[in-house]
Enzyme design. Structure first.
Site, PDB file in Angstrom:
ATOM      1  N   CYS A 204      -0.542   4.152   2.105  1.00 25.15           N
ATOM      2  CA  CYS A 204      -0.333   4.039   3.556  1.00 25.15           C
ATOM      3  C   CYS A 204       1.128   4.311   3.914  1.00 25.15           C
ATOM      4  O   CYS A 204       1.422   5.024   4.868  1.00 25.15           O
ATOM      5  CB  CYS A 204      -0.663   2.636   4.063  1.00 25.15           C
ATOM      6  SG  CYS A 204      -2.093   1.886   3.321  1.00 25.15           S
ATOM      7  N   ASP A 205       2.049   3.709   3.163  1.00 29.82           N
ATOM      8  CA  ASP A 205       3.449   3.691   3.599  1.00 29.82           C
ATOM      9  C   ASP A 205       4.379   4.594   2.796  1.00 29.82           C
ATOM     10  O   ASP A 205       5.522   4.815   3.207  1.00 29.82           O
ATOM     11  CB  ASP A 205       3.980   2.245   3.539  1.00 29.82           C
ATOM     12  CG  ASP A 205       3.182   1.331   4.458  1.00 29.82           C
ATOM     13  OD1 ASP A 205       2.685   1.827   5.483  1.00 29.82           O
ATOM     14  OD2 ASP A 205       3.046   0.141   4.147  1.00 29.82           O
TER      15      ASP A 205
ATOM     16  N   CYS B   2       0.834  -1.209   0.000  1.00 32.08           N
ATOM     17  CA  CYS B   2       0.000   0.000   0.000  1.00 32.08           C
ATOM     18  C   CYS B   2       0.869   1.259   0.000  1.00 32.08           C
ATOM     19  O   CYS B   2       1.355   1.690   1.052  1.00 32.08           O
ATOM     20  CB  CYS B   2      -0.921  -0.009   1.224  1.00 32.08           C
ATOM     21  SG  CYS B   2      -1.918   1.479   1.330  1.00 32.08           S
TER      22      CYS B   2
END
Ligand code: NAP
Length: 311
Positions: A144-145, A141
């Site tokens: 997200c990261d 992701c």
């Protein structure tokens, strides 16, 4: 497995499995048609799109809309029409009788109709180091990261829309992004490919496969094999993002017809081979897996569920 008290006393008109765009659209249509509707989802409502930085091609949003915001709006709309949400993991379903049973880690739920909208999960490479560095440099992701890799080097693996889109997204943070693809031509749509060639931070490495991920506490290197000349190289990388396609989450349901990959086969009206059981969204065998087709599937599935109930 024991029954959960309270909810299991009730038989819903429609139980929706999965709260992505397909499931929540079904819930919007079901709730609005005054069917008692329960949506079961183990993770956050909104589905995979909530992990996308931007939803650029959903009609009606000329400037695009954040994936997270879109997911939250769908949930809010389903709730406005009275759909109930319940967070638990579906273990199996029993579709034998007229009343369908959904067996979850929180108990059994009963529905007159069932809409399977459980989508897909990311495919993995199965190479050494992949499992041990997941969460320690390897991610599925970018939204997200990605920000964790500011001023760092990252690699993205894959050649489809998702890989290209996320490589472009990562280029906002990373110093350098390598897009690694097993063939020399990308599968992604031309629009994304053009954006890629215009981006000076992204380097495309075609005909290349990952042999191994290496590091100590965290990912440090990716070992690559050029399949055209069989040479082996390594790149220093702090992050690796895998976008090599998806696998349908249909293992919990038997009896419905699936294709060789596990996608559920439906009619154009979203009917599966079991009466009263419908499938919608990415879990279906279909031509185009997009949010816009998922929401349309959800609407059709709920309308057919209503029809099945005599509405
Ligand atoms: P995809 O289109 O199936 O692409 C998967 C990519 O991974 C392909 O390039 C494939 O290579 C590669 N691949 C598969 N298995 C591999 C392996 N074992 N090792 C190395 N590479 C491997 O998947 P996706 O990009 O996740 O997209 C899924 C669906 O969502 C598509 O329908 C896509 O259009 C849609 N989507 C749309 C958008 C958008 O419209 N903005 C964004 C994201 C996703 P080959 O090319 O050689 O097969």
């Amino acid at each position: 497995m024991g029954s959960r008290s309270g909810k299991e006393e009730k038989t819903y008109d429609m139980i929706v499995l999965g709260a992505g765009p397909a499931g929540l659209s079904a819930a919007i249509y079901g709730g609005r048609a005054q069917m008692s509707t329960l949506v079961i989802e183990p993770r956050m409502a909104g589905g995979e799109i909530t992990l996308s930085d931007r939803l650029d091609n959903y009609p009606g949003f000329p400037e695009g809309i954040g994936g997270f915001e879109f997911g939250m709006l769908l949930e809010k709309q389903a709730a406005r029409f009275g759909a109930e949400m319940f967070s638990t993991f579906v273990e199996s379903v029993d579709t034998e009788g007229k009343i369908k049973k959904v067996i979850t880690s929180a108990g059994v739920f009963f529905g007159q109709t069932l809409i399977v909208a459980t989508g897909t999960v990311p495919r993995t490479l199965g190479v050494p180091g992949e499992e041990s560095f997941t969460g320690r440099g390897i991610s599925f992701c970018a939204t997200c990261d990605g920000p964790l890799f500011r001023e760092k080097t990252t690699v993205v693996i894959g050649g489809g829309d998702a890989a290209v889109e996320e490589a472009l997204y990562l280029s906002r943070f990373a110093t350098e992004v390598f897009l690694i693809h097993r063939r020399d031509t990308l599968r992604a749509v031309p629009y994304l490919q053009t954006k890629l060639t215009e981006n000076p931070k992204v380097t495309f490495l075609g005909n290349t496969i990952v042999k191994e991920f290496k590091g100590n506490q965290k990912l440090e290197k990716v070992i690559l094999n050029n399949v055209a000349d069989d040479s082996i190289t390594e790149i220093s990388a702090d992050g690796a993002f895998l976008y090599i396609g998806r696998i349908p989450s249909s293992g919990f349901i038997d009896g419905v017809e699936k294709d060789s990959q596990g996608y559920i086969i439906t009619s154009e009206e979203m009917e599966t081979t079991i009466p009263g059981v419908f499938a919608a969204g990415d879990i279906r065998r279909k031509f185009l897996r997009q949010v816009v087709t998922a929401t349309a599937d959800g609407a059709i599935a709920a309308t057919m569920a209503l029809k099945y109930l005599g509405g």
